[in-house]
Scaffold this active site. Structure first.
Site, PDB file in Angstrom:
ATOM      1  N   GLN A  94       0.915  -1.253   0.097  1.00 33.77           N
ATOM      2  CA  GLN A  94       0.146   0.036   0.072  1.00 33.77           C
ATOM      3  C   GLN A  94       0.906   1.267  -0.136  1.00 33.77           C
ATOM      4  OE1 GLN A  94      -3.322   0.054  -0.326  1.00 33.77           O
ATOM      5  NE2 GLN A  94      -3.124   2.400  -0.530  1.00 33.77           N
ATOM      6  N   GLU A  95       2.017   1.250   0.686  1.00 39.82           N
ATOM      7  CA  GLU A  95       2.907   2.383   0.975  1.00 39.82           C
ATOM      8  C   GLU A  95       3.372   2.977  -0.332  1.00 39.82           C
ATOM      9  OE1 GLU A  95       3.009   4.735   3.101  1.00 39.82           O
ATOM     10  OE2 GLU A  95       2.257   3.625   4.723  1.00 39.82           O
ATOM     11  N   SER A  96       4.280   1.867  -1.013  1.00 39.74           N
ATOM     12  CA  SER A  96       4.993   1.863  -2.002  1.00 39.74           C
ATOM     13  C   SER A  96       4.832   1.458  -3.576  1.00 39.74           C
ATOM     14  CB  SER A  96       6.505   1.922  -1.950  1.00 39.74           C
ATOM     15  OG  SER A  96       6.732   0.207  -1.593  1.00 39.74           O
TER      16      SER A  96
END
Length: 225
Positions: A94-96
């Protein structure tokens, strides 16, 4: 054009690689575009594979959409902080979206999108051997800070622990209701998506549905700092 995109990706010339890929992909007849999605996945260019699948609205190839290319780093971090590897992968995705050199508009960096101030270091922050264990340690800190309530820790990872403290209810509240009432749209969607990613990663790992009972707890009112 695809071969040039691959070589530019390997050379870490990401902007040029993206442009070359887009030109090659758009040049394909429509019927052949689906077949091209597997190319960047085989090269390890998972961001491009997932982005292209989304462009074609193909959301059912879970092994392609949920790869685990950093198993050594994630497994070691999971053992170190005693959190499930599937949860760390869910945050990382989800972050990167698997981009080790990702830098956000807020200057968050790397696979786990850490702010230099959060990580207390800037040197090598985009290196996965540094970024993954630091991100895992920060998530573990948040889990402990919120008395083991993983959903609160995820919200804190996105919005900061101070914001989560302000959002805690005065009386215990079912976690799904609490999530639906997170006032920041970005954080609400972030928590929902990370939870979903975790379920998919677990299912791909053992073929069994994840036991959701650890998630389905009541959110406790503020008790301690």
């Amino acid at each position: 054009r695809f071969a040039r995109a691959r070589e530019l990706f390997y050379a870490e010339l990401r902007a040029l690689a993206n442009s070359e890929w887009s030109f090659a992909f758009e040049s394909l007849p429509e019927a052949e575009r689906v077949q091209a999605i597997g190319l960047p996945a085989r090269w390890g260019w998972h961001f491009q594979a997932i982005a292209t699948a989304a462009q074609l609205r193909l959301f059912n190839d879970y092994p392609l959409l949920y790869p685990r290319p950093f198993d050594a780093e994630v497994a070691a971090a999971a053992r170190s902080v005693k959190l499930p590897a599937t949860l760390l992968y869910a945050v990382l995705r989800q972050e990167s979206l698997y981009q080790a050199h990702a830098v956000s508009s807020a200057n968050a960096r790397g696979l786990m999108q850490l702010l230099p101030a959060t990580a207390a270091a800037t040197g090598g922050l985009v290196r996965r051997a540094v970024n993954v264990p630091l991100g895992a340690a920060y998530l573990r800190e948040l889990v402990d800070r919120f008395d083991g309530q993983v959903v609160l820790a995820l919200a804190g990872y996105n919005a900061g622990p101070g914001a989560v403290r302000r959002w805690l209810p005065d009386v215990p509240l079912a976690v799904d209701l609490w999530v639906e009432n997170i006032p920041f749209n970005e954080t609400r969607a972030y928590v929902q998506r990370v939870m979903w990613h975790s379920v998919v990663f677990q299912w791909l790992e053992d073929g069994r549905p994840e036991d959701a009972s650890p998630w389905l707890v009541e959110v406790s009112p503020p008790g301690r700092d």
